[in-house]
Design a protein around this motif. Structure first.
Motif, PDB file in Angstrom:
ATOM      1  N   UNK A  39       0.816  -1.206   0.000  1.00 19.42           N
ATOM      2  CA  UNK A  39       0.000   0.000   0.000  1.00 19.42           C
ATOM      3  C   UNK A  39       0.847   1.253   0.000  1.00 19.42           C
ATOM      4  N   UNK A  40       0.280   2.334  -0.515  1.00 24.07           N
ATOM      5  CA  UNK A  40       1.017   3.597  -0.623  1.00 24.07           C
ATOM      6  C   UNK A  40       1.275   4.236   0.737  1.00 24.07           C
ATOM      7  N   UNK A  41       0.423   3.962   1.739  1.00 22.06           N
ATOM      8  CA  UNK A  41       0.484   4.691   2.998  1.00 22.06           C
ATOM      9  C   UNK A  41       1.829   4.615   3.694  1.00 22.06           C
ATOM     10  N   UNK A  42       2.231   3.428   4.100  1.00 13.89           N
ATOM     11  CA  UNK A  42       3.515   3.275   4.770  1.00 13.89           C
ATOM     12  C   UNK A  42       4.680   3.481   3.836  1.00 13.89           C
ATOM     13  N   UNK A  43       4.490   3.107   2.572  1.00 13.06           N
ATOM     14  CA  UNK A  43       5.558   3.229   1.580  1.00 13.06           C
ATOM     15  C   UNK A  43       5.969   4.682   1.377  1.00 13.06           C
ATOM     16  N   UNK A  44       4.999   5.562   1.128  1.00 11.98           N
ATOM     17  CA  UNK A  44       5.314   6.951   0.789  1.00 11.98           C
ATOM     18  C   UNK A  44       5.522   7.837   2.003  1.00 11.98           C
ATOM     19  N   UNK A  45       5.123   7.371   3.189  1.00 11.48           N
ATOM     20  CA  UNK A  45       5.369   8.175   4.393  1.00 11.48           C
ATOM     21  C   UNK A  45       6.587   7.693   5.177  1.00 11.48           C
ATOM     22  N   UNK A  46       7.083   6.484   4.823  1.00 12.90           N
ATOM     23  CA  UNK A  46       8.221   5.940   5.548  1.00 12.90           C
ATOM     24  C   UNK A  46       9.543   6.034   4.821  1.00 12.90           C
TER      25      UNK A  46
ATOM     26  N   UNK B 205      10.588   7.392  -2.658  1.00  7.67           N
ATOM     27  CA  UNK B 205       9.211   7.867  -2.796  1.00  7.67           C
ATOM     28  C   UNK B 205       9.009   9.186  -2.059  1.00  7.67           C
ATOM     29  N   UNK B 206       9.564   9.309  -0.838  1.00  4.87           N
ATOM     30  CA  UNK B 206       9.389  10.557  -0.076  1.00  4.87           C
ATOM     31  C   UNK B 206       9.982  11.756  -0.798  1.00  4.87           C
TER      32      UNK B 206
ATOM     33  N   UNK C  42       8.316  10.489   8.406  1.00  2.00           N
ATOM     34  CA  UNK C  42       7.911  10.350   9.802  1.00  2.00           C
ATOM     35  C   UNK C  42       6.774   9.395  10.033  1.00  2.00           C
ATOM     36  N   UNK C  43       6.305   8.745   8.972  1.00  2.00           N
ATOM     37  CA  UNK C  43       5.271   7.738   9.123  1.00  2.00           C
ATOM     38  C   UNK C  43       3.920   8.313   9.466  1.00  2.00           C
ATOM     39  N   UNK C  44       3.144   7.535  10.211  1.00  4.58           N
ATOM     40  CA  UNK C  44       1.744   7.858  10.505  1.00  4.58           C
ATOM     41  C   UNK C  44       1.581   8.562  11.848  1.00  4.58           C
ATOM     42  N   UNK C  45       2.618   9.207  12.341  1.00  7.54           N
ATOM     43  CA  UNK C  45       2.590   9.782  13.682  1.00  7.54           C
ATOM     44  C   UNK C  45       1.953  11.154  13.775  1.00  7.54           C
ATOM     45  N   UNK C  46       1.587  11.760  12.656  1.00  7.61           N
ATOM     46  CA  UNK C  46       1.151  13.158  12.688  1.00  7.61           C
ATOM     47  C   UNK C  46      -0.238  13.357  12.097  1.00  7.61           C
ATOM     48  N   UNK C  47      -0.810  12.311  11.580  1.00  7.45           N
ATOM     49  CA  UNK C  47      -2.124  12.349  10.961  1.00  7.45           C
ATOM     50  C   UNK C  47      -2.245  11.207   9.977  1.00  7.45           C
ATOM     51  N   UNK C  48      -3.445  11.016   9.463  1.00  6.56           N
ATOM     52  CA  UNK C  48      -3.688   9.965   8.475  1.00  6.56           C
ATOM     53  C   UNK C  48      -3.728  10.597   7.095  1.00  6.56           C
TER      54      UNK C  48
ATOM     55  N   UNK D 184      16.206   0.614   7.352  1.00  6.25           N
ATOM     56  CA  UNK D 184      15.169   1.353   6.640  1.00  6.25           C
ATOM     57  C   UNK D 184      13.826   1.132   7.335  1.00  6.25           C
ATOM     58  N   UNK D 185      13.012   2.192   7.392  1.00  9.44           N
ATOM     59  CA  UNK D 185      11.777   2.157   8.179  1.00  9.44           C
ATOM     60  C   UNK D 185      10.845   1.012   7.803  1.00  9.44           C
ATOM     61  N   UNK D 186      10.802   0.658   6.536  1.00  4.28           N
ATOM     62  CA  UNK D 186       9.944  -0.439   6.110  1.00  4.28           C
ATOM     63  C   UNK D 186      10.437  -1.798   6.555  1.00  4.28           C
ATOM     64  N   UNK D 187      11.688  -1.856   7.013  1.00  4.74           N
ATOM     65  CA  UNK D 187      12.269  -3.114   7.477  1.00  4.74           C
ATOM     66  C   UNK D 187      12.519  -3.099   8.982  1.00  4.74           C
ATOM     67  N   UNK D 188      11.854  -2.222   9.714  1.00  2.68           N
ATOM     68  CA  UNK D 188      12.109  -2.058  11.149  1.00  2.68           C
ATOM     69  C   UNK D 188      11.109  -2.804  12.015  1.00  2.68           C
ATOM     70  N   UNK D 189      10.422  -3.782  11.460  1.00  4.52           N
ATOM     71  CA  UNK D 189       9.318  -4.395  12.193  1.00  4.52           C
ATOM     72  C   UNK D 189       9.755  -5.046  13.496  1.00  4.52           C
ATOM     73  N   UNK D 190      10.966  -5.569  13.533  1.00  7.73           N
ATOM     74  CA  UNK D 190      11.424  -6.222  14.754  1.00  7.73           C
ATOM     75  C   UNK D 190      11.570  -5.236  15.903  1.00  7.73           C
TER      76      UNK D 190
END
Length: 453
Positions: A126-133, A146-147, A180-186, A402-408
């Motif tokens: 999805x574009x959400x995490x991809x383009x904000x992360x 993407x950012x 900065x991801x989803x920390x400031x709004x949707x 990278x933020x998309x690989x920080x799940x752990x």
């Protein structure tokens, strides 16, 4: 159940036929009290008010492709997957992308107009995490992350207000959502740059046995030394179905240009044939088998500044032990190669995204189905990552993935220690933006940025 007044989407609770908390990684799902499938920014605004009124924690799901609980919630899960509209504006050379759009939606719409943007390499992301992360992508060598190509957004704030964020309106918010991801709004809609795109791109895929690893590492280093910005390559350890090495090659060039760029890999085995030109819109589907992989998963990552055979051999050996059928047989290690000049050219303070050193990104995915492996999965992931970074410089080893690989790390998000380390010098400004736009921490997933008080 009865939705709040004005809500045009679907609000579900457990037991309802429309209730859906599914993610790519079942182990990253949380049983939400409510799932709200939104159809517009207004829907998002209304449902945030519903959550605040009922004191529900909020999670946001765009593609649901990460393997942490950062896009899950025990309270309200806001699901954007009904918001998949994509509108190409060739007059202004931008594309408007709703927050739940998948890469297939974006590439299909853009290809129909002869353009493209920095999309991911998997059709179901999805574009959400991809383009904000951040947004690692096949065209990174030419166009950056993407950012780097987000020029505006429609954002629903913690108080339900719907605002525009760009260079001129809410510029601090615009700065923060780019990395900065989803920390400031949707983000209900992204506006991204586009450019003319040829109808076809070059694709080649080569598989090798483990005995060829030294030759593949040598070829990868040759490729990295000579890589043109228009080409990219990934080297992965994966079951084929037997354990082995997979090299995936992409070229935004013609047939001859693609053959020349990746000849070093074809030469390793005479049986290998050159790649071919494929429709651009097909590119994000070339690894669909991986993107639709079943079972539990933890996606971790690493950033390295060395690529030496002894270390890569140790990684391969450790991976071989993991992919035993009784442990984690769907595990993958993938090294990403592309020209990093454009990525490095953006100043660290230009947006929230902090990683501009030019290190190579490595994805470490541990995948399993045997419940007996679950208690050891996270540590096995971190152990494998430690081997990946073992020969890199101290600075590279200390950097978070990278933020998309920080799940752990997103499982350990009770404090802002992870966010402080990840964002470095950008963190103080993020705290100021957080205090302005979300002082009560309505959005506290993925990066736990604490407001500056």
């Amino acid at each position: 159940m009865v939705p709040p007044p004005g809500f045009q989407g679907i609000l579900s609770k457990p037991g309802d036929p429309t209730y859906n908390i599914k993610k790519w990684a079942p182990n990253a799902q949380l049983e939400a009290q409510y799932v709200a499938q939104c159809t517009s920014a207004k829907d998002i605004s209304i449902i945030i008010g519903f959550a605040l009124q009922n004191k529900l924690s909020i999670g946001v799901r765009s593609g649901g492709h990460n393997t942490s609980i950062s896009s899950s919630s025990n309270g309200l899960l806001i699901d954007l997957r009904l918001m998949r509209g994509v509108k190409v504006d060739k007059t202004n050379m931008v594309v408007h992308i709703q927050g739940g759009a998948m890469m297939d939606d974006i590439d299909t719409a853009c290809a129909a107009q002869g353009v493209s943007t920095t999309g991911g390499d998997c059709s179901t992301v999805g574009i959400g995490g991809f383009a904000s992360g951040g947004g690692l992508n096949y065209q990174q060598g030419t166009h950056g992350l993407a950012v780097d190509n987000v020029v505006g957004a429609t954002v629903v704030l913690a108080n339900g207000q719907i605002v525009t964020a760009n260079e001129f309106e809410n510029p601090d918010l615009f700065w923060a959502i780019r990395g900065g991801g989803s920390n400031f709004g949707i983000v209900a809609e992204f506006v991204m740059k586009i450019w003319e795109q040829q109808p076809e791109v070059y694709w080649a895929q080569y598989s090798f046995d483990g005995k060829d690893l030294a030759s593949v590492v040598y070829a990868a280093n040759q490729f990295a030394q000579d890589a043109d910005p228009t080409v990219a390559m990934q080297m992965a350890f994966v079951r084929l179905p037997a354990p082995g090495i997979l090299v995936k090659c992409q070229g935004f060039t013609d047939q001859l240009g693609g053959e020349a760029a990746f000849k070093v890999f074809q030469d390793i085995d005479p049986k290998h044939k050159p790649g071919s030109m494929i429709p651009y819109k097909k590119l994000c589907h070339m690894i669909d088998a991986f993107c639709k992989l079943g079972g539990d998963k933890i996606f971790c990552g690493a950033r390295v500044d060395t690529f030496d055979y002894p270390t890569i051999q140790r990684v391969y050996n450790e991976w071989l032990q993991l992919v035993d059928k009784d442990k984690a047989p769907t595990s993958v290690v993938e090294y990403k190669f592309c020209n990093m000049d454009v990525t490095k050219s953006v100043p660290v303070g230009a947006m929230a995204y902090p990683q501009r050193e030019g290190y190579r990104d490595v994805g470490v995915l541990v995948g399993w189905s045997n419940p007996a492996f679950t208690p050891s999965a996270r540590q096995a992931t971190l152990n494998l990552r430690d081997t990946v970074i073992s020969s890199s410089s101290p600075k590279a080893q200390a950097s978070l993935p990278y933020a998309g690989f920080c799940d752990a790390w997103c499982y350990l998000n009770d404090t802002d220690e992870y966010a402080r380390q990840y964002f470095g010098d950008n963190y103080a400004r993020l705290q100021q933006v957080k205090a302005q736009y979300d002082p009560d921490m309505v959005f506290d997933r993925w990066f736990n940025v604490q407001p500056d008080v």
